[in-house]
Design a protein around this motif. Sequence first.
Motif, PDB file in Angstrom:
ATOM      1  N   ASP A  39       0.836  -1.201   0.000  1.00  0.00           N
ATOM      2  CA  ASP A  39       0.000   0.000   0.000  1.00  0.00           C
ATOM      3  C   ASP A  39       0.869   1.248   0.000  1.00  0.00           C
ATOM      4  O   ASP A  39       0.587   2.217  -0.718  1.00  0.00           O
ATOM      5  CB  ASP A  39      -0.913   0.004   1.228  1.00  0.00           C
ATOM      6  N   ASP A  40       1.940   1.263   0.814  1.00  0.00           N
ATOM      7  CA  ASP A  40       2.847   2.405   0.851  1.00  0.00           C
ATOM      8  C   ASP A  40       3.509   2.609  -0.502  1.00  0.00           C
ATOM      9  O   ASP A  40       3.590   3.742  -1.013  1.00  0.00           O
ATOM     10  CB  ASP A  40       3.927   2.194   1.925  1.00  0.00           C
ATOM     11  N   ILE A  41       3.988   1.514  -1.097  1.00  0.00           N
ATOM     12  CA  ILE A  41       4.632   1.606  -2.409  1.00  0.00           C
ATOM     13  C   ILE A  41       3.640   2.096  -3.452  1.00  0.00           C
ATOM     14  O   ILE A  41       3.945   2.998  -4.256  1.00  0.00           O
ATOM     15  CB  ILE A  41       5.224   0.234  -2.813  1.00  0.00           C
ATOM     16  N   LEU A  42       2.448   1.518  -3.436  1.00  0.00           N
ATOM     17  CA  LEU A  42       1.427   1.917  -4.400  1.00  0.00           C
ATOM     18  C   LEU A  42       1.099   3.397  -4.266  1.00  0.00           C
ATOM     19  O   LEU A  42       1.035   4.122  -5.264  1.00  0.00           O
ATOM     20  CB  LEU A  42       0.165   1.079  -4.197  1.00  0.00           C
ATOM     21  N   GLY A  43       0.926   3.876  -3.032  1.00  0.00           N
ATOM     22  CA  GLY A  43       0.598   5.279  -2.814  1.00  0.00           C
ATOM     23  C   GLY A  43       1.675   6.201  -3.341  1.00  0.00           C
ATOM     24  O   GLY A  43       1.384   7.218  -3.984  1.00  0.00           O
ATOM     25  N   LEU A  44       2.942   5.870  -3.075  1.00  0.00           N
ATOM     26  CA  LEU A  44       4.047   6.711  -3.523  1.00  0.00           C
ATOM     27  C   LEU A  44       4.196   6.692  -5.047  1.00  0.00           C
ATOM     28  O   LEU A  44       4.481   7.720  -5.669  1.00  0.00           O
ATOM     29  CB  LEU A  44       5.346   6.261  -2.854  1.00  0.00           C
ATOM     30  N   ILE A  45       3.985   5.529  -5.657  1.00  0.00           N
ATOM     31  CA  ILE A  45       4.094   5.435  -7.117  1.00  0.00           C
ATOM     32  C   ILE A  45       2.961   6.196  -7.800  1.00  0.00           C
ATOM     33  O   ILE A  45       3.165   6.886  -8.809  1.00  0.00           O
ATOM     34  CB  ILE A  45       4.103   3.956  -7.558  1.00  0.00           C
ATOM     35  N   VAL A  46       1.761   6.132  -7.217  1.00  0.00           N
ATOM     36  CA  VAL A  46       0.638   6.905  -7.762  1.00  0.00           C
ATOM     37  C   VAL A  46       0.911   8.396  -7.636  1.00  0.00           C
ATOM     38  O   VAL A  46       0.659   9.170  -8.558  1.00  0.00           O
ATOM     39  CB  VAL A  46      -0.676   6.523  -7.038  1.00  0.00           C
ATOM     40  N   PHE A  47       1.456   8.818  -6.478  1.00  0.00           N
ATOM     41  CA  PHE A  47       1.820  10.224  -6.290  1.00  0.00           C
ATOM     42  C   PHE A  47       2.880  10.646  -7.304  1.00  0.00           C
ATOM     43  O   PHE A  47       2.783  11.709  -7.934  1.00  0.00           O
ATOM     44  CB  PHE A  47       2.335  10.436  -4.865  1.00  0.00           C
ATOM     45  N   LYS A  48       3.896   9.800  -7.485  1.00  0.00           N
ATOM     46  CA  LYS A  48       4.985  10.123  -8.414  1.00  0.00           C
ATOM     47  C   LYS A  48       4.474  10.281  -9.841  1.00  0.00           C
ATOM     48  O   LYS A  48       4.996  11.093 -10.621  1.00  0.00           O
ATOM     49  CB  LYS A  48       6.049   9.022  -8.342  1.00  0.00           C
ATOM     50  N   ALA A  49       3.436   9.530 -10.190  1.00  0.00           N
ATOM     51  CA  ALA A  49       2.926   9.554 -11.570  1.00  0.00           C
ATOM     52  C   ALA A  49       2.386  10.926 -11.961  1.00  0.00           C
ATOM     53  O   ALA A  49       2.343  11.262 -13.145  1.00  0.00           O
ATOM     54  CB  ALA A  49       1.842   8.490 -11.742  1.00  0.00           C
ATOM     55  N   SER A  50       1.977  11.728 -10.974  1.00  0.00           N
ATOM     56  CA  SER A  50       1.427  13.048 -11.286  1.00  0.00           C
ATOM     57  C   SER A  50       2.461  14.157 -11.142  1.00  0.00           C
ATOM     58  O   SER A  50       2.126  15.333 -11.221  1.00  0.00           O
ATOM     59  CB  SER A  50       0.234  13.346 -10.373  1.00  0.00           C
ATOM     60  N   VAL A  51       3.727  13.754 -10.937  1.00  0.00           N
ATOM     61  CA  VAL A  51       4.791  14.727 -10.692  1.00  0.00           C
ATOM     62  C   VAL A  51       5.755  14.745 -11.868  1.00  0.00           C
ATOM     63  O   VAL A  51       6.164  13.694 -12.371  1.00  0.00           O
ATOM     64  CB  VAL A  51       5.559  14.376  -9.391  1.00  0.00           C
ATOM     65  N   SER A  52       6.131  15.937 -12.304  1.00  0.00           N
ATOM     66  CA  SER A  52       7.176  16.094 -13.309  1.00  0.00           C
ATOM     67  C   SER A  52       8.509  16.235 -12.592  1.00  0.00           C
ATOM     68  O   SER A  52       8.680  17.098 -11.725  1.00  0.00           O
ATOM     69  CB  SER A  52       6.906  17.335 -14.168  1.00  0.00           C
ATOM     70  N   ASP A  53       9.461  15.370 -12.966  1.00  0.00           N
ATOM     71  CA  ASP A  53      10.744  15.290 -12.276  1.00  0.00           C
ATOM     72  C   ASP A  53      11.874  15.404 -13.295  1.00  0.00           C
ATOM     73  O   ASP A  53      12.504  14.408 -13.656  1.00  0.00           O
ATOM     74  CB  ASP A  53      10.812  13.965 -11.511  1.00  0.00           C
ATOM     75  N   PRO A  54      12.180  16.622 -13.788  1.00  0.00           N
ATOM     76  CA  PRO A  54      13.145  16.776 -14.889  1.00  0.00           C
ATOM     77  C   PRO A  54      14.558  16.346 -14.533  1.00  0.00           C
ATOM     78  O   PRO A  54      15.351  16.009 -15.417  1.00  0.00           O
ATOM     79  CB  PRO A  54      13.093  18.282 -15.201  1.00  0.00           C
ATOM     80  N   SER A  55      14.902  16.355 -13.248  1.00  0.00           N
ATOM     81  CA  SER A  55      16.268  15.978 -12.852  1.00  0.00           C
ATOM     82  C   SER A  55      16.345  14.546 -12.341  1.00  0.00           C
ATOM     83  O   SER A  55      17.389  14.143 -11.795  1.00  0.00           O
ATOM     84  CB  SER A  55      16.782  16.930 -11.765  1.00  0.00           C
ATOM     85  N   SER A  56      15.271  13.784 -12.503  1.00  0.00           N
ATOM     86  CA  SER A  56      15.226  12.371 -12.083  1.00  0.00           C
ATOM     87  C   SER A  56      15.612  12.190 -10.614  1.00  0.00           C
ATOM     88  O   SER A  56      16.310  11.240 -10.240  1.00  0.00           O
ATOM     89  CB  SER A  56      16.151  11.522 -12.973  1.00  0.00           C
ATOM     90  N   GLN A  57      15.124  13.100  -9.788  1.00  0.00           N
ATOM     91  CA  GLN A  57      15.424  13.014  -8.360  1.00  0.00           C
ATOM     92  C   GLN A  57      14.754  11.800  -7.716  1.00  0.00           C
ATOM     93  O   GLN A  57      15.235  11.271  -6.717  1.00  0.00           O
ATOM     94  CB  GLN A  57      14.955  14.295  -7.658  1.00  0.00           C
ATOM     95  N   LEU A  58      13.649  11.360  -8.290  1.00  0.00           N
ATOM     96  CA  LEU A  58      12.886  10.256  -7.704  1.00  0.00           C
ATOM     97  C   LEU A  58      13.150   8.936  -8.420  1.00  0.00           C
ATOM     98  O   LEU A  58      12.332   8.021  -8.383  1.00  0.00           O
ATOM     99  CB  LEU A  58      11.386  10.578  -7.736  1.00  0.00           C
ATOM    100  N   SER A  59      14.298   8.832  -9.056  1.00  0.00           N
ATOM    101  CA  SER A  59      14.608   7.625  -9.844  1.00  0.00           C
ATOM    102  C   SER A  59      14.727   6.375  -8.982  1.00  0.00           C
ATOM    103  O   SER A  59      14.570   5.244  -9.488  1.00  0.00           O
ATOM    104  CB  SER A  59      15.902   7.834 -10.635  1.00  0.00           C
ATOM    105  N   SER A  60      15.002   6.541  -7.696  1.00  0.00           N
ATOM    106  CA  SER A  60      15.139   5.360  -6.823  1.00  0.00           C
ATOM    107  C   SER A  60      13.787   4.790  -6.419  1.00  0.00           C
ATOM    108  O   SER A  60      13.722   3.721  -5.798  1.00  0.00           O
ATOM    109  CB  SER A  60      15.944   5.728  -5.570  1.00  0.00           C
ATOM    110  N   TRP A  61      12.700   5.481  -6.744  1.00  0.00           N
ATOM    111  CA  TRP A  61      11.355   5.006  -6.395  1.00  0.00           C
ATOM    112  C   TRP A  61      10.932   3.929  -7.403  1.00  0.00           C
ATOM    113  O   TRP A  61      10.402   4.224  -8.467  1.00  0.00           O
ATOM    114  CB  TRP A  61      10.372   6.154  -6.400  1.00  0.00           C
ATOM    115  N   ASN A  62      11.154   2.685  -7.043  1.00  0.00           N
ATOM    116  CA  ASN A  62      10.924   1.554  -7.947  1.00  0.00           C
ATOM    117  C   ASN A  62       9.766   0.709  -7.413  1.00  0.00           C
ATOM    118  O   ASN A  62       9.835   0.174  -6.305  1.00  0.00           O
ATOM    119  CB  ASN A  62      12.204   0.716  -8.050  1.00  0.00           C
TER     120      ASN A  62
END
Length: 511
Positions: free
Chosen positions: A29-52
């Motif tokens: 659930d935690d992983i799913l929530g964070l991945i769903v949040f990340k999907a709506s975020v633009s990350d031009p510097s790939s700061q969230l690349s470790s979120w797998n």
Amino acid sequence: MDVIRLCIIAFMSIASLTIKADESLNLNDDILGLIVFKASVSDPSSQLSSWNQDDETPCSWKFITCNPVSRRVTGISLDGLNLSGKIGRGLEKLPYLKVLSLANNNFTGFINPELSLLIHLKHLNLSQNSFSGRIPGSLLNPGSIQFLDLSRNSLSGPVPEELFRNCLLLRSLSLSGNNLEGPIPNSLSNCKTLNHLNLSNNQFSGNPVFESGIWTLIRIRTLDLSHNSFSGAIPNGVFALHDLKQLSLNGNQFSGSLPSDLGLCLHLKTLDLSNNLFIETVPQSFHALSSLSLLNLANNKLTGEFPQWIGSLTSLESLDFSGNGFTGILPESIGGLTSLKYLSLSANSLSGTIPMSLDSSTKLSVISLSGNKFNGSIPNGIFDLGFDQIDLSRNELTGSIPQGSSKLFESLQSLDLSSNRLTGDIPAEIGLNSKLRYLNLSWNNFETRMPPELGYFQNLTVLDLRNSAFLGSIPQELCDSGSLGILQLDGNSFSGSIPDEIGNCSSLYLL
């Protein structure tokens, strides 16, 4: 017995597997929530690349904090990562989240009201983004939030009354730098645990003391209501804020006399009431504010004698009474403010001589006494201090300019002695100052020659010597440095020819 033992072992194994399955489901659930949040975020510097999403736990991801025992996500800190987008769905799946900080990014859109579902959230920082629209009235509904910072966004409209109905643990609130309007909700008085409140730089109106009972928040330490449209008289009652250290009401339309019981707030270090419509004089009780480091009453309609007790404020580092109607003389005790760094009393009706004791204020870097009725000579020792700015213009000073020590030349950037009655020679050592950018000696009566050393300035951009009865020739060195942008020499009695070198100056007034 062996059969029973085997049954027990089998049961415990099944239970353990069930618990692990439940834990895995929760972690997913935690992983799913964070991945769903990340999907709506633009990350031009790939700061969230470790979120797998294929990881078993998000606890190793950058910017994520977990409880070491339960491995549930408790913190998300994404400050200053150049992220953009909107806060969509996903975060509501993190029921143990305590810290959410998205400050200093480029998030837009509305603040998601589903953040109120995070029942353990204590720290919410969405400052320095571009959130717009109204603040959700349910944002503090969990009742667990202790720190809320929504400053420097584009939030608009009134603050909903229901926002503060469940703020029992709120200790720090900042809504500054938005477009919020209307009165402060009455429900703010429910926030009895508030230590820090910043509503500055909005369009709030009304009277916060009468309408929201702000004097009842007795745990307040810092209160900033500056740069709004608050109005009306401020009643007594502020003395109830025993722990108050900073009070900023500047840039409003408050009127009436200053609250006399402000002098009972003995822990005050910063008091800024400037740019309002206050009248009458400074209450005598202010003399007890010995902890004050900043006192700013500039640009009001205050009158009466300049406070003779000013020397009792021994911790003052900044004093600004400019733009009022104060009369009388400056007491010698002002020189006893040995921590004073900034002094501005310009645009009043002060008279008498400039106190000789000021040369004891060895930390002074800025002094402005312009636009008064000071007379007599400039104290000799005043130019021995390491000033950055000196403005004694538009007074009735006489005598000559004192000689300066090497300290003056090390730091002075601006010197304005214009519109006085000064006479005599210009100290040649003024030209040795390498940092001076602005020099105005206009409208005096020197009746002397210009020293050629005035051409030695390396960084001077403005030299104004108009109407000061200078004689003789114009030094050819004046524009040698190439930095001089404005040279004003008109209204003098120069003789001889105009030096060719003077053409290096970009703006000339010689007539």
